[in-house]
Design an enzyme around this catalytic site. Sequence first.
Site, mmCIF file in Angstrom:
data_model
loop_
_atom_site.group_PDB
_atom_site.id
_atom_site.type_symbol
_atom_site.label_atom_id
_atom_site.label_comp_id
_atom_site.label_asym_id
_atom_site.label_seq_id
_atom_site.Cartn_x
_atom_site.Cartn_y
_atom_site.Cartn_z
ATOM 1 N N LYS A 1 -43.849 -8.716 -35.240
ATOM 2 C CA LYS A 1 -43.032 -7.663 -34.630
ATOM 3 C C LYS A 1 -43.922 -6.533 -34.131
ATOM 4 C CE LYS A 1 -38.826 -8.668 -37.163
ATOM 5 N NZ LYS A 1 -38.031 -8.340 -38.332
ATOM 6 N N SER B 1 -32.379 -8.188 -39.973
ATOM 7 C CA SER B 1 -33.363 -7.138 -39.715
ATOM 8 C C SER B 1 -32.971 -6.205 -38.579
ATOM 9 C CB SER B 1 -34.730 -7.752 -39.445
ATOM 10 O OG SER B 1 -34.744 -8.340 -38.171
#
Length: 815
Positions: free
Chosen positions: A737, A694
């Site tokens: 996140k 990611s």
Amino acid sequence: MIGHGVTDFYTVQDATPDADGLIELVLIPLPDLVIFPKMVTPLFIHRERDLQAISEAQDTQQTLLGVAQRQLNLDTPEPGELYTVGTEMAVGRLIHMPDGGASVLVQGRRRVDIVEFTQTSPCYRVKARPLSEPASDSREITALMRATVNLFQKCIQLNPQLPEEAYIYALNIEDPGWLADLIASTVSLRVRERQELLQAIDPVERLRRASNLLGRELEMLELEEHIQMQVRQEMDRSQREMFLREQMRVIQHELGEMDIFQQEISELRERIEAGDLPDEVQDKALKELGRLVMIPPMAPEVGVIHTYLNWLLDLPWQKTSEDNLDLDNAARVLDAEHYGLPKAKERILEHMAVRRLAPDKMRSPILCFVGPPGTGKTSLGKSIASALGREFVRVSLGGVRDEAEIRGHRRTYIGALPGRIIQTMRRAGTVNPVFMLDEIDKLGIDFRGDPAAALLEVLDPEQNFAYSDHYLDVNYDLSKVLFITTANYLDPIPPALLDRMEVIEFPGYIEEEKLSIARQFLIPRQLEQHGLSDQRIRFDDNAIRTICREYTYEAGVRNLEREIAKVCRKLARRVAEEKSILKRVTPQSLDKYLGPPQFIPPLAEEEDEIGVATGLAWTEAGGDIMAIEVSLMPGKGALTLTGQLGDVMQESAQAALSYTRSRARQLNIAPDEFDQLDIHVHLPEGAIPKDGPSAGITLATALISALTQRKVRRTVAMTGEITLRGRVLPVGGVREKILTAHRNGIATVLLPRRNGKDLQEIPKRTLRDMNIVFVAHMDEVLEQALLPVRHETHVSLPGSDGVSVAGKDDVSQKS
Ligand code: ADP
């Protein structure tokens, strides 16, 4: 038999010889014995013919002639089948026996030799000649007699069947023939040997033969004795042991130990018989108890068997707590103890509803609570137990590497115990507890077997009704247990295990949620635990926020609770010391209680930088932000990566670089620059390993910023995987996140377009504060993240003066 008493005998007179010196006598055949002069013997008579003979002799007050048969088993021997030498006998009274036979005592008188048969019916009559013995007397004979008597004595000593008086009797005999006859009739000899002695008329010769036979008999007896002795020794040894054991038992009894042991055994028996053991287990227990009774109380196995029996007896086998399936009550309990967590609560209520409708059909689900530490997994498990009215037990699997820890050691091991599952069931005390298996993602595998394999059996509803523990050795039913496993991550859980579980995520909390949890649960609890409930102490919301932001850095609320506890401790001390306290906890007063702040937000870059991009990562603690730095230096096109990067991340960096090269022209980068530069990519805070795809777009952004000398906006953070063509692919952990970005004061988050659906899980309040930009291609990322103009402080590229750096050397980091 030796006899002198002749008063019982009808005939005491020997028959009188006729002119030829012959006597006429009734004859009785003796099937299996030889009668010697002077010896008294009972005769047992069954044959009619013999009875006739005896009555005839008695009627006429005559003596009788006893002659041995040559063949033992003949019923009516012909004259030719009898020996010719026999013994004239005096006959005693006839005694009739109940079985139709009769017995009679006879006494031998003298040897006679049959001359002719004068009658054969109804019994034999013969004419016979009495045999007279030659007289003999010499010193040699005396010596022979003495030696014979000695032998005789020894025989008597060795053979308990010989009467001891016979020796005394023998000592007093002066006639060698008589002594020979005594020996012949007492020592065990064959009929033929006896008959030979009877026929030996010369007394010295007879004694010599008798002495020989005696010697042979003695040898036999000695051999027999020797064999018996050996047998006896063997037996003695085992008897001795038995004897000693018995003595020990008596001593223990005297000391009272035996009583204790016996008492323990009978107590155990009572418990086994009264307990709720299933039949199979009861049989096993009784068998072990049987073994326990057999061994002496001091033997080491006693302890082993004892412990084992106690394990069997202490385990719950049938005891069940009744489920409380009142849904309203359950919902109340769950809400009263936990803020939020709707998915988990709902799942439990659903489970209860189905149990109510189909009580027996329902298999217990196996739940897996996944989320960062301190998000309430364990404490919700406890609440579920209390809502259902079940026991709650918990076992940690962190660091378990040995299958035997789960499944136990066989009893042959010294100090063996059941595995953790069975140990925990004993603690639970019922067969249907809520059983929490913590840290299932931290199971290890090594040479001692695979604990996950054992867990598979525990968590498989098809098998766990007959779970086998090595120590227990009998199957245990785990099917009524409600298992809940917990993990921080799903990735390390073996797929076969994961397959059996229903995953419920426990995402991290945002600040507002933490605030509510603290106000409703943590602060009241801590005040109470510190004895401050009646002090009316209040925490300002801003104080709680400050603790969240500046004193903790976590997705859960564990540290928050710890910091609140710290404040309470300080206050409690002052109360105890009877000093005045401030009833309000404000942000300003925190310094006093907790010391200086440990985390200073925002953690994002303070200035826009070249070659530094902010990524969002997903870690065990929830989410994290990370700065990716790229630095360029003259070289040959090498790519170096540092900061504990995993394989996937290294590949991501390669992909980002390849993408950048392929787009060099559009990005205004001279294509040959790549060959003249070495590129160093670094992720600070290197102690924490980082991996996953990611960071792709962040790596590419930092790289392109360095190569193009365009600054990265410091308020932008991003996450997304990159393909070689620059497409942005979706990633996991979006909620964590974004919450992290929010906590760190980041204004703009670049998210892959296909992660759009994940925003539903994020509180609206958080989203309101932030600018979420969806991106599908790297071009969009660069457009958002990079400042448009090339930075002025361009440092010349390789070739000009030999030293060239793109980006800033001194990349400032989280302060
Ligand atoms: P985990 O097992 O996920 O590591 P815990 O269950 O130990 O976390 O939770 C840590 C502390 O936080 C516990 O005291 C728990 O009561 C509290 N807590 C966590 N989440 C909540 C919540 N949603 N509501 C109330 N208290 C919570």
